[in-house]
Design a protein around this motif. Structure first.
Motif, PDB file in Angstrom:
ATOM      1  N   LEU A  66      -6.371 -10.653  -1.323  1.00  0.00           N
ATOM      2  CA  LEU A  66      -5.495  -9.652  -1.921  1.00  0.00           C
ATOM      3  C   LEU A  66      -5.637  -9.756  -3.437  1.00  0.00           C
ATOM      4  N   ASP A  67      -6.264  -8.781  -4.040  1.00  0.00           N
ATOM      5  CA  ASP A  67      -6.509  -8.790  -5.485  1.00  0.00           C
ATOM      6  C   ASP A  67      -5.246  -8.306  -6.186  1.00  0.00           C
ATOM      7  N   LEU A  68      -4.549  -9.216  -6.863  1.00  0.00           N
ATOM      8  CA  LEU A  68      -3.275  -8.886  -7.498  1.00  0.00           C
ATOM      9  C   LEU A  68      -3.398  -8.785  -9.015  1.00  0.00           C
ATOM     10  N   THR A  69      -4.582  -8.422  -9.487  1.00  0.00           N
ATOM     11  CA  THR A  69      -4.870  -8.225 -10.904  1.00  0.00           C
ATOM     12  C   THR A  69      -4.777  -9.551 -11.666  1.00  0.00           C
ATOM     13  N   GLY A  70      -5.904 -10.240 -11.696  1.00  0.00           N
ATOM     14  CA  GLY A  70      -5.987 -11.495 -12.422  1.00  0.00           C
ATOM     15  C   GLY A  70      -5.697 -12.722 -11.594  1.00  0.00           C
ATOM     16  N   VAL A  71      -5.178 -12.545 -10.415  1.00  0.00           N
ATOM     17  CA  VAL A  71      -4.899 -13.668  -9.530  1.00  0.00           C
ATOM     18  C   VAL A  71      -5.052 -13.191  -8.085  1.00  0.00           C
ATOM     19  N   ASN A  72      -5.449 -14.093  -7.221  1.00  0.00           N
ATOM     20  CA  ASN A  72      -5.631 -13.761  -5.807  1.00  0.00           C
ATOM     21  C   ASN A  72      -4.532 -14.352  -4.953  1.00  0.00           C
ATOM     22  N   ALA A  73      -4.125 -13.604  -3.939  1.00  0.00           N
ATOM     23  CA  ALA A  73      -3.411 -14.148  -2.793  1.00  0.00           C
ATOM     24  C   ALA A  73      -4.304 -13.887  -1.592  1.00  0.00           C
ATOM     25  N   TRP A  81       6.245  -9.631 -11.389  1.00  0.00           N
ATOM     26  CA  TRP A  81       6.099  -8.211 -11.722  1.00  0.00           C
ATOM     27  C   TRP A  81       5.029  -7.528 -10.871  1.00  0.00           C
ATOM     28  N   GLY A  82       4.402  -8.266  -9.960  1.00  0.00           N
ATOM     29  CA  GLY A  82       3.366  -7.683  -9.111  1.00  0.00           C
ATOM     30  C   GLY A  82       3.768  -7.564  -7.657  1.00  0.00           C
ATOM     31  N   ILE A  83       5.074  -7.599  -7.377  1.00  0.00           N
ATOM     32  CA  ILE A  83       5.525  -7.591  -5.983  1.00  0.00           C
ATOM     33  C   ILE A  83       5.145  -6.297  -5.275  1.00  0.00           C
ATOM     34  N   SER A  84       5.296  -5.168  -5.945  1.00  0.00           N
ATOM     35  CA  SER A  84       4.962  -3.902  -5.291  1.00  0.00           C
ATOM     36  C   SER A  84       3.476  -3.850  -4.954  1.00  0.00           C
ATOM     37  N   ARG A  85       2.642  -4.409  -5.828  1.00  0.00           N
ATOM     38  CA  ARG A  85       1.202  -4.444  -5.530  1.00  0.00           C
ATOM     39  C   ARG A  85       0.931  -5.377  -4.356  1.00  0.00           C
ATOM     40  N   LEU A  86       1.616  -6.525  -4.314  1.00  0.00           N
ATOM     41  CA  LEU A  86       1.463  -7.442  -3.192  1.00  0.00           C
ATOM     42  C   LEU A  86       1.785  -6.740  -1.879  1.00  0.00           C
ATOM     43  N   ILE A  90      -0.901  -6.017   1.189  1.00  0.00           N
ATOM     44  CA  ILE A  90      -0.660  -6.477   2.560  1.00  0.00           C
ATOM     45  C   ILE A  90      -0.739  -5.301   3.527  1.00  0.00           C
ATOM     46  N   GLU A  91      -0.157  -4.176   3.157  1.00  0.00           N
ATOM     47  CA  GLU A  91      -0.174  -3.009   4.030  1.00  0.00           C
ATOM     48  C   GLU A  91      -1.590  -2.474   4.228  1.00  0.00           C
ATOM     49  N   ARG A  92      -2.453  -2.630   3.237  1.00  0.00           N
ATOM     50  CA  ARG A  92      -3.834  -2.167   3.374  1.00  0.00           C
ATOM     51  C   ARG A  92      -4.629  -2.985   4.376  1.00  0.00           C
ATOM     52  N   THR A  93      -4.150  -4.160   4.723  1.00  0.00           N
ATOM     53  CA  THR A  93      -4.816  -4.953   5.768  1.00  0.00           C
ATOM     54  C   THR A  93      -4.397  -4.506   7.164  1.00  0.00           C
ATOM     55  N   GLY A  94      -3.440  -3.595   7.232  1.00  0.00           N
ATOM     56  CA  GLY A  94      -2.914  -3.165   8.517  1.00  0.00           C
ATOM     57  C   GLY A  94      -1.677  -3.928   8.940  1.00  0.00           C
ATOM     58  N   HIS A  95      -1.149  -4.767   8.040  1.00  0.00           N
ATOM     59  CA  HIS A  95       0.054  -5.537   8.312  1.00  0.00           C
ATOM     60  C   HIS A  95       1.197  -5.025   7.445  1.00  0.00           C
ATOM     61  N   ALA A  96       2.401  -5.415   7.822  1.00  0.00           N
ATOM     62  CA  ALA A  96       3.581  -5.173   7.004  1.00  0.00           C
ATOM     63  C   ALA A  96       4.094  -6.518   6.501  1.00  0.00           C
ATOM     64  N   VAL A  97       4.869  -6.482   5.433  1.00  0.00           N
ATOM     65  CA  VAL A  97       5.453  -7.716   4.905  1.00  0.00           C
ATOM     66  C   VAL A  97       6.273  -8.419   5.985  1.00  0.00           C
ATOM     67  N   THR A  98       6.891  -7.632   6.840  1.00  0.00           N
ATOM     68  CA  THR A  98       7.726  -8.212   7.910  1.00  0.00           C
ATOM     69  C   THR A  98       6.902  -8.907   8.990  1.00  0.00           C
ATOM     70  N   ASP A  99       5.566  -8.726   8.958  1.00  0.00           N
ATOM     71  CA  ASP A  99       4.703  -9.394   9.929  1.00  0.00           C
ATOM     72  C   ASP A  99       4.421 -10.848   9.553  1.00  0.00           C
ATOM     73  N   ILE A 100       4.685 -11.211   8.308  1.00  0.00           N
ATOM     74  CA  ILE A 100       4.309 -12.549   7.827  1.00  0.00           C
ATOM     75  C   ILE A 100       5.128 -13.614   8.541  1.00  0.00           C
ATOM     76  N   ASP A 101       4.436 -14.593   9.094  1.00  0.00           N
ATOM     77  CA  ASP A 101       5.087 -15.687   9.810  1.00  0.00           C
ATOM     78  C   ASP A 101       5.345 -16.902   8.927  1.00  0.00           C
ATOM     79  N   GLN A 102       4.510 -17.113   7.918  1.00  0.00           N
ATOM     80  CA  GLN A 102       4.676 -18.279   7.052  1.00  0.00           C
ATOM     81  C   GLN A 102       3.944 -18.049   5.734  1.00  0.00           C
ATOM     82  N   VAL A 103       4.408 -18.754   4.709  1.00  0.00           N
ATOM     83  CA  VAL A 103       3.806 -18.671   3.379  1.00  0.00           C
ATOM     84  C   VAL A 103       3.377 -20.071   2.962  1.00  0.00           C
TER      85      VAL A 103
END
Length: 235
Positions: free
Chosen positions: A24-31, A48-53, A57-70
């Motif tokens: 996930l390219d978050l402009t200058g840093v990767n997740a 300040w990059g939460i909306s981009r995050l 995530i949605e572009r991978t076909g997932h939603a934020v609510t799909d995340i099981d762990q960080v």
């Protein structure tokens, strides 16, 4: 922009798990997002990059609510800052020495420039909404094993999965002109520790192909070989 790191292949078995990872390219840093039946987010970008995050995530076909762990590789504003955009019930894992900085239970030392920076930004990053689980060297979290790699920060962790043949090195190293290089002095607590951690991880790592870093381009092939070469070069 989202980059798929692994081929999306399914076994002929009818209920085989999908094993796919994305940068996930978050402009200058990767997740990174990994789906091996458990959806894992590795690092979260900036406040300040939460909306981009969320969009990435949605572009991978997932939603934020799909995340099981960080899995957080370390305490830095561009790696933990996006946590506030995630559901508070998601378990979050962070190396024990850095965990106290994020929760506000510990104060970063003032003995290094990096510690001073952390002390300044600390109030803006403090997280009391999520349960931050402490991580120690050797801990297993799903398919990942945690490796304590201090130097960039005291609690820096790398997360490697032998079964997925993928590892995430955070800011222990960065990619520069197609090569792995150690975290530089102006970004680190202790560059001698950085070098020690690189050599230690190179000695202990499983044979993995893909290596993701916090800054720069991931290596899709021969990741463990590149890390081993760096470990020998700084020996």
């Amino acid at each position: 922009m989202v980059f798929e790191l692994t081929e999306s292949k399914r076994s002929e078995a009818p209920h085989a798990a999908r094993r796919t990872a994305w940068q996930l390219d978050l402009t200058g840093v990767n997740a990174y997002l990994v789906d091996d039946g458990t959806v894992t987010l590795v690092d979260t970008g900036t406040p300040w990059g939460i909306s981009r995050l969320v969009r990435e995530i949605e572009r991978t076909g997932h939603a934020v609510t799909d995340i099981d762990q960080v899995l957080l590789t370390h305490y830095d504003i561009d790696h933990v800052g996006g946590l506030r955009g995630l559901d508070r019930d998601i378990p979050v894992y962070l190396g024990t020495p850095d965990r106290g900085f994020l929760t506000g239970q510990e104060r970063p030392p003032l003995s290094t420039p990096k510690g001073v920076l952390h002390r300044v930004v600390g109030p803006f990053l403090r997280d009391r909404d999520h349960v931050i689980e402490p991580v120690e060297d050797g801990d297993a979290i799903g398919s990942f094993k945690a490796y304590h790699t201090p130097g960039h920060t005291p609690g820096h962790m790398a997360y490697l999965s032998e079964s997925l043949s993928i590892g995430f090195l955070g800011d222990l190293v960065i990619e520069r002109k197609g090569e792995l290089v150690p975290s530089p002095w102006y970004l680190s607590y202790d560059t001698d520790q950085v070098a020690d951690s690189i050599r230690d991880l190179a000695d202990r790592q499983p044979p993995i192909e893909t290596v993701g870093v916090g800054h720069g381009v991931p290596f899709l092939k021969n990741g463990c070989v590149r890390l081993a070469e760096l470990g020998r070069a700084i020996a």
